[in-house]
Scaffold this motif. Structure first.
Motif, PDB file in Angstrom:
ATOM      1  N   SER A  86     -55.456  29.103   9.437  1.00  0.00           N
ATOM      2  CA  SER A  86     -55.491  29.589  10.709  1.00  0.00           C
ATOM      3  C   SER A  86     -54.438  30.958  10.922  1.00  0.00           C
ATOM      4  CB  SER A  86     -54.785  28.478  11.652  1.00  0.00           C
ATOM      5  OG  SER A  86     -53.401  28.321  11.175  1.00  0.00           O
ATOM      6  N   HIS A  88     -51.793  31.072  12.777  1.00  0.00           N
ATOM      7  CA  HIS A  88     -50.653  30.719  12.629  1.00  0.00           C
ATOM      8  C   HIS A  88     -49.985  30.395  11.170  1.00  0.00           C
ATOM      9  CE1 HIS A  88     -46.934  28.632  14.035  1.00  0.00           C
ATOM     10  NE2 HIS A  88     -47.036  27.686  13.276  1.00  0.00           N
ATOM     11  N   ASN A  89     -50.667  29.745  10.256  1.00  0.00           N
ATOM     12  CA  ASN A  89     -50.433  29.669   8.944  1.00  0.00           C
ATOM     13  C   ASN A  89     -50.446  31.052   8.157  1.00  0.00           C
ATOM     14  OD1 ASN A  89     -50.401  26.893   9.541  1.00  0.00           O
ATOM     15  ND2 ASN A  89     -52.401  26.588   8.605  1.00  0.00           N
ATOM     16  N   MET A  91     -49.454  34.080   9.702  1.00  0.00           N
ATOM     17  CA  MET A  91     -48.086  34.465  10.113  1.00  0.00           C
ATOM     18  C   MET A  91     -46.940  33.753   9.392  1.00  0.00           C
ATOM     19  SD  MET A  91     -48.625  35.646  13.982  1.00  0.00           S
ATOM     20  CE  MET A  91     -48.576  33.904  14.763  1.00  0.00           C
ATOM     21  N   ALA A  92     -46.919  32.514   8.958  1.00  0.00           N
ATOM     22  CA  ALA A  92     -45.955  31.738   8.493  1.00  0.00           C
ATOM     23  C   ALA A  92     -45.869  32.345   6.912  1.00  0.00           C
ATOM     24  CB  ALA A  92     -46.005  30.271   8.438  1.00  0.00           C
TER      25      ALA A  92
END
Length: 176
Positions: A86, A88-89, A91-92
């Motif tokens: 994803s 979000h992942n 970006m992490a």
């Protein structure tokens, strides 16, 4: 004899150059292209046209190809799921690597190439995510994107970019 890692022909500097060419062009882009063409032979065929047409037409072509969608340079346009599962992942992962998005989408090829360059610099082939997984993931969609550039670009710089990306990421087959 130990098998080399997949993608062992990749060069960190070249990945950064490729990422830069997938970013919005600036006057610095044109100046850097002249310098880089001396060291990176695959860029030379695009230089005469690039110098002749200048920044305004380069920006128009960038907009047409990457922003309005002729060849979106985002993984989500070519593949599901995206790297790391994803945005979000992703970006992490970038945060952990100390990489700033600088206005780019997390799944942009420009960002994924910067992450790959960082990964290679860290010499992390046995990390939990693993270079093999990153390499295979890029190979799953970059060749399709690269062919789109070669077919739809009106300027040599983007056709040359497409050829180079295809050359680098097409040999990804994990054949024994």
């Amino acid at each position: 004899m130990q098998n080399p890692l997949p993608g062992d022909q990749l060069d960190v500097d070249e990945l950064c150059i490729l990422s830069g060419l997938l970013s919005p062009p600036t006057q610095d882009t044109l100046e850097a292209m002249e310098e880089m063409a001396e060291s990176w032979a695959w860029l030379k065929p695009a230089l005469p046209e690039l110098l002749a047409v200048g920044l305004p037409l380069l920006r128009e072509e960038y907009q047409r190809l990457f922003v309005t969608g002729a060849c979106p340079a985002r993984e989500s346009a070519w593949s599901e799921p995206i790297l790391a599962g994803s945005a979000h992942n992703l970006m992490a992962l970038y945060r952990q690597a100390g990489i700033a998005l600088q206005g780019r989408a997390p799944d942009s090829l420009a960002m994924e190439l910067i992450y790959a360059a960082w990964y290679l610099e860290q010499d992390l082939p046995n990390s939990p995510y693993g270079w093999q997984a990153l390499w295979e993931h890029l190979c799953g969609w970059v060749p399709c994107f690269a062919r789109c550039l070669q077919e739809r670009a009106n300027m040599d710089i983007y056709r040359v970019l497409g050829r180079r990306l295809e050359t680098l990421f097409a040999p990804c087959r994990s054949d024994p």
